[in-house]
Design a protein around this motif. Structure first.
Motif, short mmCIF file in Angstrom:
data_model
loop_
_atom_site.label_atom_id
_atom_site.label_comp_id
_atom_site.label_asym_id
_atom_site.label_seq_id
_atom_site.Cartn_x
_atom_site.Cartn_y
_atom_site.Cartn_z
N GLY A 177 -4.87 10.03 -2.14
CA GLY A 177 -4.60 10.95 -1.08
C GLY A 177 -5.90 11.80 -0.69
N ARG A 183 0.86 5.46 0.48
CA ARG A 183 0.16 6.61 1.26
C ARG A 183 0.72 7.97 0.64
N GLY A 233 5.45 4.45 1.58
CA GLY A 233 5.13 2.97 1.68
C GLY A 233 5.69 2.29 0.69
N GLN A 245 0.83 -1.24 -0.07
CA GLN A 245 -0.08 0.00 -0.04
C GLN A 245 0.90 1.45 -0.06
N ASP A 303 -4.45 3.78 -4.51
CA ASP A 303 -4.22 4.36 -3.59
C ASP A 303 -4.64 5.92 -3.80
#
Length: 125
Positions: A116, A3, A26, A1, A114
């Protein structure tokens, strides 16, 4: 994952500039595509710029071509979106996103794993 944390949004007059940053941490080794998306109220999320992180190849939506520039730093722990000649229609929440795939063709939110939290860009006189 992975970030992702965006920063750099704000309010600017038409014709002005902003630089968005996306801090990346990450498992970045498995990230092959990163992109900036935006979403205005009542509209679908749309991709504006994409970069292939291993090859540094970039793609832009026609609406921002020639005005926006996507880039990443050498350590690949930050991605940027330089936005020049901003227009009122650029007003939106801007998101950075990361994908484990090499996306081709149109940028699609479903490709990205992923995201933000977003940073607001407002262009108004």
């Amino acid at each position: 994952q992975v970030r992702l944390v965006e920063s750099g949004g704000g309010s600017v007059q038409p014709g002005g500039s902003l630089r968005l940053s996306c801090g990346v941490s990450g498992n970045t080794g498995s990230t092959y595509s990163m992109a900036w998306f935006r979403q205005a109220p009542g509209k679908e999320r749309e991709g504006v710029a994409r970069i292939y992180t291993k090859k540094n190849i970039v793609t832009y939506d026609d609406s921002v071509k020639g005005r926006f520039t996507i880039s990443q730093d050498n350590a690949k722990n930050n991605m940027y979106l330089q936005m020049n000649s901003l227009k009122p229609e650029d007003t939106a929440m801007y998101y950075c996103a990361a994908s484990r795939y090499i996306e081709s063709g149109r940028m699609a939110p479903s490709t990205y794993d992923d995201w933000g939290q977003g940073t607001q860009v407002t262009v108004s006189s």
